[in-house]
Write a protein that holds these residues in place. Structure first.
Motif, PDB file in Angstrom:
ATOM      1  N   THR A  75       0.831  -1.209   0.000  1.00  0.00           N
ATOM      2  CA  THR A  75       0.000   0.000   0.000  1.00  0.00           C
ATOM      3  C   THR A  75       0.858   1.249   0.000  1.00  0.00           C
ATOM      4  O   THR A  75       0.560   2.198  -0.725  1.00  0.00           O
ATOM      5  N   LEU A  76       1.912   1.243   0.796  1.00  0.00           N
ATOM      6  CA  LEU A  76       2.813   2.395   0.839  1.00  0.00           C
ATOM      7  C   LEU A  76       3.520   2.558  -0.506  1.00  0.00           C
ATOM      8  O   LEU A  76       3.724   3.679  -0.963  1.00  0.00           O
ATOM      9  N   ARG A  77       3.857   1.468  -1.138  1.00  0.00           N
ATOM     10  CA  ARG A  77       4.503   1.535  -2.448  1.00  0.00           C
ATOM     11  C   ARG A  77       3.604   2.253  -3.462  1.00  0.00           C
ATOM     12  O   ARG A  77       4.063   3.093  -4.233  1.00  0.00           O
ATOM     13  N   TYR A  78       2.316   1.952  -3.440  1.00  0.00           N
ATOM     14  CA  TYR A  78       1.371   2.599  -4.358  1.00  0.00           C
ATOM     15  C   TYR A  78       1.230   4.086  -4.051  1.00  0.00           C
ATOM     16  O   TYR A  78       1.148   4.924  -4.953  1.00  0.00           O
ATOM     17  N   VAL A  79       1.208   4.416  -2.769  1.00  0.00           N
ATOM     18  CA  VAL A  79       1.108   5.824  -2.365  1.00  0.00           C
ATOM     19  C   VAL A  79       2.352   6.585  -2.824  1.00  0.00           C
ATOM     20  O   VAL A  79       2.261   7.700  -3.347  1.00  0.00           O
ATOM     21  N   ILE A  80       3.530   5.972  -2.674  1.00  0.00           N
ATOM     22  CA  ILE A  80       4.780   6.617  -3.083  1.00  0.00           C
ATOM     23  C   ILE A  80       4.813   6.833  -4.595  1.00  0.00           C
ATOM     24  O   ILE A  80       5.278   7.874  -5.068  1.00  0.00           O
TER      25      ILE A  80
END
Length: 126
Positions: A75-80
């Protein structure tokens, strides 16, 4: 358009100035900074914590040994990725600024070199 940013509550995408990601123990901390004018009521930054994804990776196939590792949460990867798109818009003017600064530096170098030669010539006359 930025569904992952909206999912974490970021709606003012145009006012994002920059972001940072750091690891604290078993969590990744995302900090998003906003452009704010003096006297604005809103915060200048927001902080989001994501637990790191825990994995067991096989180290040696002969002895079947495994090591515990952690990596950034999907999820953090997508946000980044979305933040990179937003930040990329901001980087374009900076490239022009870098070019201008380099041109100014080269000009200053020529001026200083010329002045040094002039002073050396004056010293030779003495």
């Amino acid at each position: 358009m930025y569904k992952n940013l909206k999912a974490i509550g970021i709606t003012a995408v145009d006012s994002i100035e920059k972001y940072t990601v750091r690891t604290e123990g078993s969590h990744d901390v995302l900090k998003v900074y906003y452009r704010r004018e003096k006297g604005d009521m809103f915060a200048r930054s927001e902080k989001f914590k994501y637990p790191r994804q825990q994995k067991r990776v096989k180290v040696d196939s002969g002895s079947n040994k495994y090591n515990a590792t952690s990596e950034i949460a999907p999820t953090l990867r997508y946000v980044i990725e979305e933040l990179d798109q937003v930040a990329k818009k901001e980087i374009q003017p900076e490239v022009d600024t870098k070019t201008k600064i380099l041109a100014d530096l080269r000009h200053l170098e020529k001026v200083v070199t010329s002045k040094i030669k002039e002073i050396e010539a004056d010293l030779e006359k003495l």
